[in-house]
Scaffold this motif. Sequence first.
Motif, PDB file in Angstrom:
ATOM      1  N   ARG A   1     -22.280  65.883  -9.529  1.00  0.00           N
ATOM      2  CA  ARG A   1     -22.477  66.812 -10.359  1.00  0.00           C
ATOM      3  C   ARG A   1     -21.890  66.770 -11.609  1.00  0.00           C
ATOM      4  O   ARG A   1     -22.210  66.781 -12.793  1.00  0.00           O
ATOM      5  CB  ARG A   1     -22.362  68.598 -10.114  1.00  0.00           C
ATOM      6  N   GLN A   2     -20.465  66.206 -11.463  1.00  0.00           N
ATOM      7  CA  GLN A   2     -19.628  65.716 -12.634  1.00  0.00           C
ATOM      8  C   GLN A   2     -20.223  64.759 -13.200  1.00  0.00           C
ATOM      9  O   GLN A   2     -20.043  64.637 -14.632  1.00  0.00           O
ATOM     10  CB  GLN A   2     -18.099  65.229 -12.012  1.00  0.00           C
ATOM     11  N   LYS A   3     -20.801  63.711 -12.493  1.00  0.00           N
ATOM     12  CA  LYS A   3     -21.312  62.488 -13.291  1.00  0.00           C
ATOM     13  C   LYS A   3     -22.311  63.022 -14.167  1.00  0.00           C
ATOM     14  O   LYS A   3     -22.370  62.348 -15.371  1.00  0.00           O
ATOM     15  CB  LYS A   3     -21.597  61.479 -12.208  1.00  0.00           C
ATOM     16  N   VAL A   4     -23.099  63.730 -13.707  1.00  0.00           N
ATOM     17  CA  VAL A   4     -24.464  64.238 -14.471  1.00  0.00           C
ATOM     18  C   VAL A   4     -23.945  65.062 -15.804  1.00  0.00           C
ATOM     19  O   VAL A   4     -24.551  64.847 -16.794  1.00  0.00           O
ATOM     20  CB  VAL A   4     -25.143  65.128 -13.721  1.00  0.00           C
ATOM     21  N   LYS A   5     -22.953  65.830 -15.622  1.00  0.00           N
ATOM     22  CA  LYS A   5     -22.219  66.567 -16.498  1.00  0.00           C
ATOM     23  C   LYS A   5     -21.733  65.630 -17.622  1.00  0.00           C
ATOM     24  O   LYS A   5     -21.771  66.093 -18.920  1.00  0.00           O
ATOM     25  CB  LYS A   5     -21.272  67.487 -16.257  1.00  0.00           C
ATOM     26  N   ASN A   6     -21.052  64.679 -17.168  1.00  0.00           N
ATOM     27  CA  ASN A   6     -20.433  63.831 -18.105  1.00  0.00           C
ATOM     28  C   ASN A   6     -21.684  62.893 -19.129  1.00  0.00           C
ATOM     29  O   ASN A   6     -21.262  63.151 -20.434  1.00  0.00           O
ATOM     30  CB  ASN A   6     -19.678  62.537 -17.473  1.00  0.00           C
ATOM     31  N   ILE A   7     -22.628  62.582 -18.595  1.00  0.00           N
ATOM     32  CA  ILE A   7     -23.698  62.132 -19.468  1.00  0.00           C
ATOM     33  C   ILE A   7     -24.320  63.241 -20.168  1.00  0.00           C
ATOM     34  O   ILE A   7     -24.457  62.813 -21.479  1.00  0.00           O
ATOM     35  CB  ILE A   7     -24.731  61.568 -18.330  1.00  0.00           C
ATOM     36  N   VAL A   8     -24.758  64.463 -19.708  1.00  0.00           N
ATOM     37  CA  VAL A   8     -25.399  65.419 -20.575  1.00  0.00           C
ATOM     38  C   VAL A   8     -24.590  65.816 -21.568  1.00  0.00           C
ATOM     39  O   VAL A   8     -24.894  66.187 -22.923  1.00  0.00           O
ATOM     40  CB  VAL A   8     -25.754  66.521 -19.657  1.00  0.00           C
ATOM     41  N   ASN A   9     -23.245  65.807 -21.374  1.00  0.00           N
ATOM     42  CA  ASN A   9     -22.458  66.254 -22.586  1.00  0.00           C
ATOM     43  C   ASN A   9     -21.910  65.495 -23.503  1.00  0.00           C
ATOM     44  O   ASN A   9     -20.960  65.659 -24.335  1.00  0.00           O
ATOM     45  CB  ASN A   9     -21.105  67.274 -21.965  1.00  0.00           C
ATOM     46  N   CYS A  10     -22.138  64.153 -23.186  1.00  0.00           N
ATOM     47  CA  CYS A  10     -21.710  62.921 -24.025  1.00  0.00           C
ATOM     48  C   CYS A  10     -22.273  63.099 -25.522  1.00  0.00           C
ATOM     49  O   CYS A  10     -23.478  62.900 -25.499  1.00  0.00           O
ATOM     50  CB  CYS A  10     -21.778  61.781 -23.394  1.00  0.00           C
ATOM     51  N   SER A  11     -21.489  63.284 -26.433  1.00  0.00           N
ATOM     52  CA  SER A  11     -21.991  63.009 -27.778  1.00  0.00           C
ATOM     53  C   SER A  11     -22.323  61.765 -28.471  1.00  0.00           C
ATOM     54  O   SER A  11     -22.825  61.788 -29.555  1.00  0.00           O
ATOM     55  CB  SER A  11     -20.979  64.021 -28.650  1.00  0.00           C
ATOM     56  N   ASN A  12     -22.092  60.799 -27.566  1.00  0.00           N
ATOM     57  CA  ASN A  12     -22.267  59.312 -28.102  1.00  0.00           C
ATOM     58  C   ASN A  12     -23.646  59.064 -27.891  1.00  0.00           C
ATOM     59  O   ASN A  12     -24.137  57.880 -28.586  1.00  0.00           O
ATOM     60  CB  ASN A  12     -21.146  58.534 -27.593  1.00  0.00           C
ATOM     61  N   TYR A  13     -24.221  59.717 -27.176  1.00  0.00           N
ATOM     62  CA  TYR A  13     -25.760  59.563 -26.656  1.00  0.00           C
ATOM     63  C   TYR A  13     -26.667  60.248 -27.366  1.00  0.00           C
ATOM     64  O   TYR A  13     -26.412  61.532 -27.142  1.00  0.00           O
ATOM     65  CB  TYR A  13     -25.958  59.226 -25.148  1.00  0.00           C
ATOM     66  N   GLY A  14     -28.082  59.829 -27.569  1.00  0.00           N
ATOM     67  CA  GLY A  14     -28.892  60.647 -27.661  1.00  0.00           C
ATOM     68  C   GLY A  14     -29.721  61.126 -26.564  1.00  0.00           C
ATOM     69  O   GLY A  14     -29.522  60.565 -25.441  1.00  0.00           O
ATOM     70  N   ALA A  15     -30.682  62.077 -26.744  1.00  0.00           N
ATOM     71  CA  ALA A  15     -31.536  62.584 -25.318  1.00  0.00           C
ATOM     72  C   ALA A  15     -32.173  61.392 -24.748  1.00  0.00           C
ATOM     73  O   ALA A  15     -32.323  61.333 -23.391  1.00  0.00           O
ATOM     74  CB  ALA A  15     -32.243  63.388 -25.773  1.00  0.00           C
ATOM     75  N   ARG A  16     -32.646  60.532 -25.422  1.00  0.00           N
ATOM     76  CA  ARG A  16     -33.446  59.368 -24.832  1.00  0.00           C
ATOM     77  C   ARG A  16     -32.674  58.288 -24.058  1.00  0.00           C
ATOM     78  O   ARG A  16     -32.752  58.160 -22.840  1.00  0.00           O
ATOM     79  CB  ARG A  16     -34.325  58.500 -25.938  1.00  0.00           C
ATOM     80  N   VAL A  17     -31.366  58.379 -24.323  1.00  0.00           N
ATOM     81  CA  VAL A  17     -30.224  57.458 -23.858  1.00  0.00           C
ATOM     82  C   VAL A  17     -29.910  58.004 -22.426  1.00  0.00           C
ATOM     83  O   VAL A  17     -29.461  57.554 -21.608  1.00  0.00           O
ATOM     84  CB  VAL A  17     -29.217  56.696 -24.907  1.00  0.00           C
ATOM     85  N   LYS A  18     -29.499  59.328 -22.723  1.00  0.00           N
ATOM     86  CA  LYS A  18     -29.071  60.160 -21.695  1.00  0.00           C
ATOM     87  C   LYS A  18     -30.192  60.150 -20.430  1.00  0.00           C
ATOM     88  O   LYS A  18     -29.682  60.098 -19.352  1.00  0.00           O
ATOM     89  CB  LYS A  18     -28.789  61.413 -22.328  1.00  0.00           C
ATOM     90  N   ALA A  19     -31.359  60.624 -20.925  1.00  0.00           N
ATOM     91  CA  ALA A  19     -32.500  60.268 -19.903  1.00  0.00           C
ATOM     92  C   ALA A  19     -32.478  58.894 -18.986  1.00  0.00           C
ATOM     93  O   ALA A  19     -32.623  58.951 -18.065  1.00  0.00           O
ATOM     94  CB  ALA A  19     -33.865  60.676 -20.402  1.00  0.00           C
ATOM     95  N   MET A  20     -32.431  57.980 -19.796  1.00  0.00           N
ATOM     96  CA  MET A  20     -32.271  56.619 -19.269  1.00  0.00           C
ATOM     97  C   MET A  20     -31.317  56.254 -18.269  1.00  0.00           C
ATOM     98  O   MET A  20     -31.090  55.493 -17.265  1.00  0.00           O
ATOM     99  CB  MET A  20     -32.307  55.450 -20.308  1.00  0.00           C
ATOM    100  N   LYS A  21     -29.976  56.815 -18.419  1.00  0.00           N
ATOM    101  CA  LYS A  21     -28.807  56.893 -17.771  1.00  0.00           C
ATOM    102  C   LYS A  21     -28.900  57.915 -16.566  1.00  0.00           C
ATOM    103  O   LYS A  21     -28.159  57.466 -15.614  1.00  0.00           O
ATOM    104  CB  LYS A  21     -27.424  57.061 -18.604  1.00  0.00           C
ATOM    105  N   LEU A  22     -29.502  58.974 -16.797  1.00  0.00           N
ATOM    106  CA  LEU A  22     -29.482  59.817 -15.679  1.00  0.00           C
ATOM    107  C   LEU A  22     -30.386  59.664 -14.647  1.00  0.00           C
ATOM    108  O   LEU A  22     -30.219  59.696 -13.551  1.00  0.00           O
ATOM    109  CB  LEU A  22     -29.801  61.102 -16.349  1.00  0.00           C
ATOM    110  N   ALA A  23     -31.629  58.707 -14.935  1.00  0.00           N
ATOM    111  CA  ALA A  23     -32.633  58.493 -14.094  1.00  0.00           C
ATOM    112  C   ALA A  23     -32.082  57.884 -12.868  1.00  0.00           C
ATOM    113  O   ALA A  23     -32.437  58.032 -11.521  1.00  0.00           O
ATOM    114  CB  ALA A  23     -33.740  57.845 -14.687  1.00  0.00           C
ATOM    115  N   PRO A  24     -31.560  56.640 -13.011  1.00  0.00           N
ATOM    116  CA  PRO A  24     -31.141  55.923 -11.807  1.00  0.00           C
ATOM    117  C   PRO A  24     -30.150  56.560 -10.749  1.00  0.00           C
ATOM    118  O   PRO A  24     -29.944  56.363  -9.759  1.00  0.00           O
ATOM    119  CB  PRO A  24     -30.445  54.630 -12.152  1.00  0.00           C
ATOM    120  N   LEU A  25     -29.215  57.337 -11.613  1.00  0.00           N
ATOM    121  CA  LEU A  25     -28.075  58.257 -10.868  1.00  0.00           C
ATOM    122  C   LEU A  25     -28.646  59.186 -10.093  1.00  0.00           C
ATOM    123  O   LEU A  25     -28.413  59.278  -9.011  1.00  0.00           O
ATOM    124  CB  LEU A  25     -27.350  58.856 -11.911  1.00  0.00           C
TER     125      LEU A  25
END
Length: 244
Positions: free
Chosen positions: A71-95
């Motif tokens: 849950r913390q790993k997902v939270k870190n990606i979702v709340n990261c201001s350096n990424y846009g939604a499309r990049v976040k989705a790409m990083k979240l999918a394999p996790l």
Amino acid sequence: MVVILKPKDDADKILKEIQEFLTVRGLKVSEKKTKLVKATDGFDFLGWHFKVQTNGKFRCVPSEDNYKTFRQKVKNIVNCSNYGARVKAMKLAPLVRGWRNYHRYCKMDGSRFTLWRMIHRAFKVFNKEKKLNRYTATELIKKAFPAVSYSENRHINVKCNKSPYDGNMVYWSKRNSKLYDGATSGCLKKQNHSCGHCGLKFMEDERVLLHHIDGNHDNWKPKNLMAVHHSCHQYIHMGKTEKV
């Protein structure tokens, strides 16, 4: 090491038998790292929480620590201001896919393990982006949180008289092939559970990879696929470079 005890089991007797088994193989039980527990009390091991309920039914769910870490790993990606939604989705999918696959034989029903709260939070963040609307945000959520089927307690049991130390490579190779599906499983059966490159059997702890014989990863015809050891796959591609 966790030793599971049934109500009528003698803890000292079982621990002694385990010690004798390991001594023959040059190992010994570590008193600090060994825990004796009753199956009805439950215990955590390798990211799972195992427990036998009072009705005798076995239950396995992701452990509390494993879930919190994920849950913390997902939270870190979702709340990261350096990424846009499309990049976040790409990083979240394999996790997310990896976590769900790891627990695919656990009891995963209920709102907690469907990740509803995480998905709802991610949707609110995605939907705030100016270039996205609720429809495009929903599509990104589907990519970020892919669904993985699960089937409780459908893991492949080891036969009661089999052991990794018995030298029965044929049994362990065939059992290992059942852990794969689709094209990989088909190749293993066709190759009699042997590596298509070196001809040796696959052991349980060895990773099986699919090799595209003609080098075209879009060609999924059965004749173009071969199941090989991970090390053999690296050897096949060793020294190969793209032609300019």
